[in-house]
Scaffold this motif. Structure first.
Motif, PDB file in Angstrom:
ATOM      1  N   LEU A  96       5.946  -5.520  54.084  1.00  0.00           N
ATOM      2  CA  LEU A  96       6.100  -4.320  55.721  1.00  0.00           C
ATOM      3  C   LEU A  96       4.477  -4.420  55.701  1.00  0.00           C
ATOM      4  N   GLN A  97       3.940  -5.004  57.130  1.00  0.00           N
ATOM      5  CA  GLN A  97       2.700  -4.880  57.397  1.00  0.00           C
ATOM      6  C   GLN A  97       1.869  -3.772  57.710  1.00  0.00           C
ATOM      7  N   LEU A  98       1.061  -3.616  57.066  1.00  0.00           N
ATOM      8  CA  LEU A  98       0.155  -3.031  56.252  1.00  0.00           C
ATOM      9  C   LEU A  98      -0.836  -2.613  57.616  1.00  0.00           C
ATOM     10  N   GLU A  99      -1.042  -0.855  58.618  1.00  0.00           N
ATOM     11  CA  GLU A  99      -1.381  -1.434  59.638  1.00  0.00           C
ATOM     12  C   GLU A  99      -1.889   0.577  59.726  1.00  0.00           C
ATOM     13  N   ASP A 100      -3.316   0.996  60.203  1.00  0.00           N
ATOM     14  CA  ASP A 100      -3.250   2.141  59.227  1.00  0.00           C
ATOM     15  C   ASP A 100      -2.731   3.209  60.748  1.00  0.00           C
ATOM     16  N   GLY A 101      -2.360   4.353  59.832  1.00  0.00           N
ATOM     17  CA  GLY A 101      -1.918   5.017  61.747  1.00  0.00           C
ATOM     18  C   GLY A 101      -0.446   5.060  61.928  1.00  0.00           C
ATOM     19  N   ARG A 102       0.076   4.028  61.286  1.00  0.00           N
ATOM     20  CA  ARG A 102       1.542   3.346  61.684  1.00  0.00           C
ATOM     21  C   ARG A 102       2.569   3.578  61.998  1.00  0.00           C
ATOM     22  N   ARG A 103       3.683   4.202  62.780  1.00  0.00           N
ATOM     23  CA  ARG A 103       4.815   4.934  62.457  1.00  0.00           C
ATOM     24  C   ARG A 103       5.692   4.297  63.092  1.00  0.00           C
ATOM     25  N   ARG A 104       7.362   4.506  62.206  1.00  0.00           N
ATOM     26  CA  ARG A 104       8.351   3.728  62.799  1.00  0.00           C
ATOM     27  C   ARG A 104       8.614   2.469  62.059  1.00  0.00           C
ATOM     28  N   GLN A 105       7.415   1.998  61.371  1.00  0.00           N
ATOM     29  CA  GLN A 105       7.938   0.159  61.119  1.00  0.00           C
ATOM     30  C   GLN A 105       8.969   0.124  60.408  1.00  0.00           C
ATOM     31  N   SER A 106       9.265  -1.331  60.545  1.00  0.00           N
ATOM     32  CA  SER A 106      10.134  -1.743  60.465  1.00  0.00           C
ATOM     33  C   SER A 106       9.685  -3.091  59.180  1.00  0.00           C
ATOM     34  N   ILE A 107      10.889  -3.213  58.440  1.00  0.00           N
ATOM     35  CA  ILE A 107      11.042  -4.375  57.061  1.00  0.00           C
ATOM     36  C   ILE A 107      10.650  -5.584  58.076  1.00  0.00           C
ATOM     37  N   ASN A 108       9.875  -6.676  57.890  1.00  0.00           N
ATOM     38  CA  ASN A 108       9.891  -7.486  58.385  1.00  0.00           C
ATOM     39  C   ASN A 108      10.308  -8.915  56.415  1.00  0.00           C
ATOM     40  N   LEU A 109      11.192  -9.321  57.314  1.00  0.00           N
ATOM     41  CA  LEU A 109      12.635 -10.535  55.993  1.00  0.00           C
ATOM     42  C   LEU A 109      10.861 -12.077  55.872  1.00  0.00           C
ATOM     43  N   LEU A 110      10.919 -11.995  54.741  1.00  0.00           N
ATOM     44  CA  LEU A 110      10.158 -13.377  54.523  1.00  0.00           C
ATOM     45  C   LEU A 110      11.251 -14.159  53.469  1.00  0.00           C
ATOM     46  N   VAL A 111      10.020 -15.365  53.166  1.00  0.00           N
ATOM     47  CA  VAL A 111      11.401 -16.345  52.118  1.00  0.00           C
ATOM     48  C   VAL A 111      10.300 -16.341  50.989  1.00  0.00           C
ATOM     49  N   GLU A 112      10.807 -16.175  49.826  1.00  0.00           N
ATOM     50  CA  GLU A 112       9.994 -16.744  48.288  1.00  0.00           C
ATOM     51  C   GLU A 112      10.973 -18.098  48.261  1.00  0.00           C
ATOM     52  N   LEU A 113       9.966 -18.706  47.285  1.00  0.00           N
ATOM     53  CA  LEU A 113      11.023 -20.279  46.383  1.00  0.00           C
ATOM     54  C   LEU A 113      10.451 -19.811  45.100  1.00  0.00           C
ATOM     55  N   TRP A 114      11.284 -20.568  44.581  1.00  0.00           N
ATOM     56  CA  TRP A 114      10.027 -20.831  42.660  1.00  0.00           C
ATOM     57  C   TRP A 114       9.489 -22.325  43.127  1.00  0.00           C
ATOM     58  N   ASP A 115       8.593 -22.086  42.466  1.00  0.00           N
ATOM     59  CA  ASP A 115       7.870 -24.068  42.458  1.00  0.00           C
ATOM     60  C   ASP A 115       7.959 -24.176  40.620  1.00  0.00           C
ATOM     61  N   GLY A 116       8.448 -23.496  40.079  1.00  0.00           N
ATOM     62  CA  GLY A 116       8.300 -23.471  38.510  1.00  0.00           C
ATOM     63  C   GLY A 116       7.937 -22.728  37.017  1.00  0.00           C
ATOM     64  N   GLN A 117       6.463 -21.667  38.394  1.00  0.00           N
ATOM     65  CA  GLN A 117       6.033 -21.249  38.405  1.00  0.00           C
ATOM     66  C   GLN A 117       5.233 -19.975  38.245  1.00  0.00           C
ATOM     67  N   ASN A 118       5.716 -19.752  39.511  1.00  0.00           N
ATOM     68  CA  ASN A 118       5.778 -18.627  40.520  1.00  0.00           C
ATOM     69  C   ASN A 118       6.243 -18.679  42.221  1.00  0.00           C
ATOM     70  N   TRP A 119       6.676 -17.314  42.119  1.00  0.00           N
ATOM     71  CA  TRP A 119       7.096 -17.085  43.444  1.00  0.00           C
ATOM     72  C   TRP A 119       6.266 -17.359  44.478  1.00  0.00           C
ATOM     73  N   GLN A 120       6.640 -18.036  45.573  1.00  0.00           N
ATOM     74  CA  GLN A 120       5.418 -18.883  46.823  1.00  0.00           C
ATOM     75  C   GLN A 120       6.066 -17.853  47.992  1.00  0.00           C
ATOM     76  N   LEU A 121       5.129 -17.560  48.272  1.00  0.00           N
ATOM     77  CA  LEU A 121       5.956 -16.877  49.931  1.00  0.00           C
ATOM     78  C   LEU A 121       5.928 -17.437  51.244  1.00  0.00           C
ATOM     79  N   PHE A 122       6.147 -17.427  51.799  1.00  0.00           N
ATOM     80  CA  PHE A 122       6.774 -18.350  53.353  1.00  0.00           C
ATOM     81  C   PHE A 122       7.404 -17.410  54.493  1.00  0.00           C
TER      82      PHE A 122
END
Length: 501
Positions: free
Chosen positions: A207-233
């Motif tokens: 969810l893109q954080l922007e003050d005063g935004r209304r009717r905002q939708s979710i954006n799909l992102l990709v996460e992959l496991w690097d062996g220790q943490n989830w990395q976001l793309f």
């Protein structure tokens, strides 16, 4: 001669413990070192709309969790007539609404508060088992193999491999990527290729954080496991890492919204930013984490206000110790100036000084009469106490009658301490004379003013209230001053002729 090593060891231990506790408060709970700083708090509201068809309704929505850069502070729902539960499942936290029967347009609300927190404590859940490879038809499989081969040749690890895959989908001239995008979305195609390569990957909602935004939708992102943490793309740009203005709403690749008993469902988000003080942020975080319940911030606000003054007393004690041991200033009573300074904090400085002089001056006049009665000590002190109470009462009423509202705060003066001060000064007058009374009385008033200035300093008030470890550091300083056996500054005047000779 007694060794001083244990003493210096104790001093070092107190300083180290005080600094460590203060640093812990700063690192873990994000309490700033200086006052006036503000912490950002994002208030997010999810609005769920759907058409009920007259059957039992069950709504399940992914709920956000504490994550990198954000601490979950509070959450609530608004859903008249619905049963609501916030539950933890094997696929993450979810908010569930249910009702036996509903018809027509339905609107449900879920509200959460997320504190911007660089020290947020969150759990990292590694993937289980092996990635499940997707099944593709022959043309798609051929295209996928070509894309995987090219990315594999141009990469060194899973992160660079993912970056190369996204680059290929951004290349409009790449026919293999275009073939996969005919039947799959960009995000699903990337996840499919990563699973074929044996890489754990999942889709999450950002969810893109922007003050005063209304009717905002979710954006799909990709996460992959690097062996220790989830990395976001970002599947659109290939940018790696989570931006500071992006909040992961559904973290574990589960559905954002499930609706049973309704149709035409939709979810949208409204966002408001606000700034809160470090004290509010710390208090909310302590309550949210249910940790450090022994902290002052876990107490009710009324008790916190009381402790805010109590925690300043050691500062006053440090000032008194320095003035008496190093400077050599004489006071009437050891720590009477500290209590007078506490009263000054409540009455304000000018009003407090005038009140102090009026009460003590009038009390000395009445005490001089009582000395002629040859009363016993206990009776004389009791009479002085009653006299001080009467003086304060008269001055307060007179101040109110003439419109001096500030004079009403004179009741904050410690009556017992003032009574003993009047008694001590009266005896000192009889034994040493008026000059010594003025010296000690003036020293007490000067010390009280300096203690007041220290107590009302914004930085001092902030540090003493928010960092309990400061009390240990102050204790160490007082012990060090108590070990001083040299000349006082006031004594240098006595030896000035010797220095000139």
């Amino acid at each position: 001669m007694t060794s001083r090593i244990p003493f210096y060891f104790l001093i070092s231990l107190l300083v180290i413990a005080g600094v460590a506790l203060s640093q812990y408060r700063h690192d873990v709970y994000g309490v700033p070192w200086t006052p006036g700083e503000e912490r950002a708090l994002w208030e997010l509201e999810a609005r769920i709309e759907f058409d009920a068809i007259g059957d039992p309704v069950k709504i399940s929505m992914a709920a956000p969790e504490t994550q990198q850069g954000f601490t979950l502070i509070d959450e609530s729902t608004s859903s008249p007539g619905y049963g609501v539960a916030l539950i933890d499942t094997d696929k993450g936290r979810r908010a569930e609404w249910s009702i036996r029967q509903a018809t027509g347009k339905q609107i449900l609300y879920y509200k959460t508060q997320m504190l911007v927190d660089d020290q947020a404590s969150y759990r990292v859940i590694p993937p289980k088992g092996d990635p499940i490879a997707v099944s593709l038809d022959n043309p798609q499989q051929t295209a996928a193999t070509a894309l995987l081969t090219q990315a594999r040749n141009l990469s060194a690890d899973n992160l660079t491999f993912t970056r190369e895959i996204i680059k290929q989908f951004n290349d409009k001239q790449n026919q293999n990527a275009s073939l996969l995008l005919n039947n799959l979305s960009r995000e699903d195609a990337i996840i499919s290729l990563l699973s074929l390569e044996g890489i754990h990957a999942r889709l999450v909602g950002g969810l893109q954080l922007e003050d005063g935004r209304r009717r905002q939708s979710i954006n799909l992102l990709v996460e992959l496991w690097d062996g220790q943490n989830w990395q976001l793309f970002d599947p659109q740009t290939g940018i790696e890492g989570k931006p500071e203005d992006v909040l992961i709403w559904n973290q574990q690749s589960h559905s954002l919204l499930d609706v049973v008993g309704g149709r035409n469902s939709n979810i949208s988000f409204s966002i408001i930013a606000q700034d809160i003080t470090p004290q509010q942020a710390t208090r909310e975080k302590v309550l949210a984490d249910d940790l450090l319940n022994f902290s002052i911030h876990s107490l009710p606000v009324e008790e916190q206000a009381m402790f805010k003054t109590i925690m300043l007393v050691p500062i006053g004690a440090l000032v008194v110790v320095f003035l008496r041991i190093i400077v050599g200033l004489k006071t009437s009573g050891t720590f009477m100036p500290v209590l007078i300074a506490v009263a000054f904090v409540q009455t304000q400085l000018l009003t407090g000084i005038l009140g102090f002089l009026l009460i003590v001056g009038t009390g000395l006049i009445i005490r001089s009469y009582l000395s002629n009665l040859n009363l016993l000590l206990v009776a004389r002190i009791s009479a002085v106490i009653i006299t001080v109470i009467m003086i304060i009462s008269v001055f307060t009423v007179v101040a109110f009658k003439i419109g001096l509202v500030e004079g009403l705060s004179i009741t904050f003066f410690p009556m017992i301490i003032l009574s003993w001060t009047i008694e001590r000064m009266s005896i000192l007058w009889e034994e040493e004379g008026a000059k010594e009374v003025l010296v000690q009385g003036g020293g007490s008033l000067l010390t009280a003013v300096l203690v007041y200035l220290a107590m009302t300093n914004d930085i001092v008030r902030h540090l003493t209230f928010n960092f309990v470890g400061m009390q240990l550091i102050i204790l160490a300083l007082i012990l060090m001053l108590g070990n001083y056996t040299g000349y006082r500054l006031s004594e240098l005047r006595r030896f000035k002729p010797l220095a000139e000779d």
